[in-house]
Design an enzyme around this catalytic site. Structure first.
Site: not given
Ligand code: BG6
Length: 511
Positions: A50, A156, A185-186, A190, A224, A243, A248, A348
């Site tokens: 935008r 997501k 879903d990243h 990996k 984390e 989250d 994941h 976290k």
């Molecule tokens: C994301 C979450 O999908 O994954 C984050 O929204 C999280 O909160 C992150 O920190 C963790 O991914 P990675 O690849 O950094 O372990």
């Protein structure tokens, strides 16, 4: 290195092209692919957003992102210039048909220029509030129509609960065929996560013991050290269950627990994964507090630095009831896993970052060694480390050198970095490349997403009705609330801090 020869001419349209995800993840990944000669010969990146800005301003911003986040580090000016020539900016409202008409014209122009049919990837890197809107406009503008050419990518959170996920899936389905929808879903991109399938199903060694007869319990950990960083606003609305667990952690559970696939077809693998989610024993609403623990961090020390509590983070409500830690115990009702607990944990601001899966095997059926030999005996365990360490560690018993028969635990280690000279690609590189190749194996299907929400709904409902009275209940820099221990059956344990991503120190004992 991936090769570009099979890739068709592609236009990446990134909605939210001036945003954080584009800057931090998408463009650095596309740049790295391009540097590896893994982009199609003809490609174009159109960033749509935008704000008013020209191509040059956008390119400068993206250049900065590439310098910070590209896997390959140093960026040569000539390489950047060449790549930046593929990027353009289109200013437009996401909820105006004209934005989409212009996009259509742009794609038609490229088609003419390249003399080939153009594949179009529509990537929604926008706030979730736009996820239901953009597909409708793409549909109206006729950009979703050609099934083989158009793809839509959604990040997501896919919904906020089961009902909203269903509604979102229905909007997507009204405009796109399921084969055109790529739900990211990243974690699935990996290398170490993909290696779970390779390890389980490309080796006959472990599969025969991968079941309730030999496995005592499984822990899945993704913790984390970082807090919510710049995402307090989003996170305070989501919390750790939505989250991390809904996507994941449950995806990791699927990969660890699924039956062997018959072929490497996307739908075959996704069917096997969804079977796992269907087998998860429904969580009884009356038992939520016994099988799920939530927590929120207060102030503390992480890595020698004093850090604020969650409620003091930017964008977070000062009396927030959002959980930043979850631990839960699940069971799968099927032949392979009946009565084997799966303990999942995420949080976290814990002591350190570590994602890993530990398969804890049962003890031997009969201990034939003399009692004094087995004083240090520990049952065998296999740990698949996802990050930051990338590898597999098998703990087993060995005879300690010396005249006496004394057994103790030792470790056999496989380390990705040592075994392969090449550095692992970033998860987004793998996923973007798969989207270009139209391979949906690593993406979530609508029924998977809904099955995952269905598992968690009792928890979300019970939590919403009974806000926690004790938040914050763990200090930053610790391993989370003590109640997480209470989930474990007698004799079970979360992997010890020293064992998480830092291999278990070998005990040095004089015998
Ligand atoms: C994301 C979450 O999908 O994954 C984050 O929204 C999280 O909160 C992150 O920190 C963790 O991914 P990675 O690849 O950094 O372990």
């Amino acid at each position: 290195m991936k090769t570009s020869d099979q890739l068709e001419p592609t236009v990446f349209v990134i909605f939210g092209g001036a945003g954080d995800l584009t800057w931090r993840k998408l463009v650095p990944a596309l740049f790295d692919l391009s540097r590896d000669r893994s982009m199609p010969d003809h490609f174009s990146i159109i960033a749509v957003d935008r704000s008013e800005m020209g191509d040059e301003t956008l390119r400068r911003r993206l250049h900065d992102g590439v310098k910070k986040f590209s896997r390959q580090g140093m960026v040569k000016t000539s390489e950047w210039r060449e790549f930046a020539g593929h990027i353009s900016y289109q200013q437009g409202e996401f909820k105006k048909l004209q934005t989409y008409t212009l996009l259509g014209e742009h794609c038609a122009k490229l088609e003419k220029e390249w003399g080939a049919k153009v594949h179009r990837v529509f990537y929604m890197a926008t706030p979730p509030s736009m996820f239901g809107e953009i597909p409708k406009y793409l549909g109206k503008a006729g950009l979703a129509r050609e099934q083989k050419l158009a793809r839509i990518v959604i990040e997501k959170p896919i919904g906020y609960d089961l009902e909203s996920a269903r509604a979102l899936n229905a909007t997507l389905a009204a405009n796109f065929d399921e084969s055109q929808i790529f739900r990211i879903d990243h974690y699935l991109g990996k290398e170490t996560v993909q290696n779970i399938l390779a390890f389980r199903f490309a080796n006959p060694l472990f599969e025969p013991i991968w079941n309730r007869r030999y496995v005592d319990y499984v822990t899945i950990t993704a913790v984390e050290a970082v807090g919510v960083e710049h995402r307090g606003g989003y996170y305070d609305h989501a919390g750790a269950l939505r989250d991390m667990v809904q996507n994941h952690l449950l995806q990791l559970l699927c990969l660890v627990a699924m039956e062997p696939m018959v072929s490497f077809e996307a739908d075959e693998i996704r069917n096997k994964k969804v079977d796992v989610l269907h087998a998860v024993r429904p969580i009884d609403r009356d038992a939520v507090h016994q099988c799920v623990v939530r927590g929120q961090y207060g102030r503390g020390w992480v890595g020698g630095k004093k850090v604020p509590g969650y409620r003091e983070e930017d964008g977070v409500s000062p009396d927030s009831q959002t959980e930043t830690f979850v631990a839960l115990r699940l069971f799968l009702d099927n032949w392979r896993w009946q009565d084997v607990p799966f303990y999942l944990r995420t949080g976290k601001r814990l002591t350190r970052q570590a994602s890993e899966i530990a398969i804890q095997f049962r003890g031997v059926p009969h201990q034939s060694f003399p009692a004094e030999s087995t004083l240090d005996w520990q049952s065998s365990r296999l740990v698949m480390s996802i990050q930051p360490d990338e590898g597999i560690v098998l703990r087993f018993q060995a005879k300690h050198p010396g005249p006496k028969m004394h057994l103790r635990s030792v470790e056999m280690q496989f380390d990705y970095q040592d075994a392969f000279a090449a550095r692992s690609p970033d998860a987004y590189e793998t996923l973007l490349w798969d989207i270009m190749k139209n391979d949906a194996t690593l993406f979530m299907r609508a029924d998977q997403v809904e099955a995952a929400w269905r598992i968690l709904m009792p928890v979300l409902d019970v939590w919403a009705a009974a806000p926690p009275g004790d938040f914050p209940n763990y200090a930053a820099g610790t391993w989370g609330p003590e109640d997480a221990q209470g989930l474990l059956a007698q004799g079970h344990s979360w992997p010890l801090p020293a064992e998480l991503s830092g291999h278990c120190p070998q005990e040095k004992k004089d015998l």
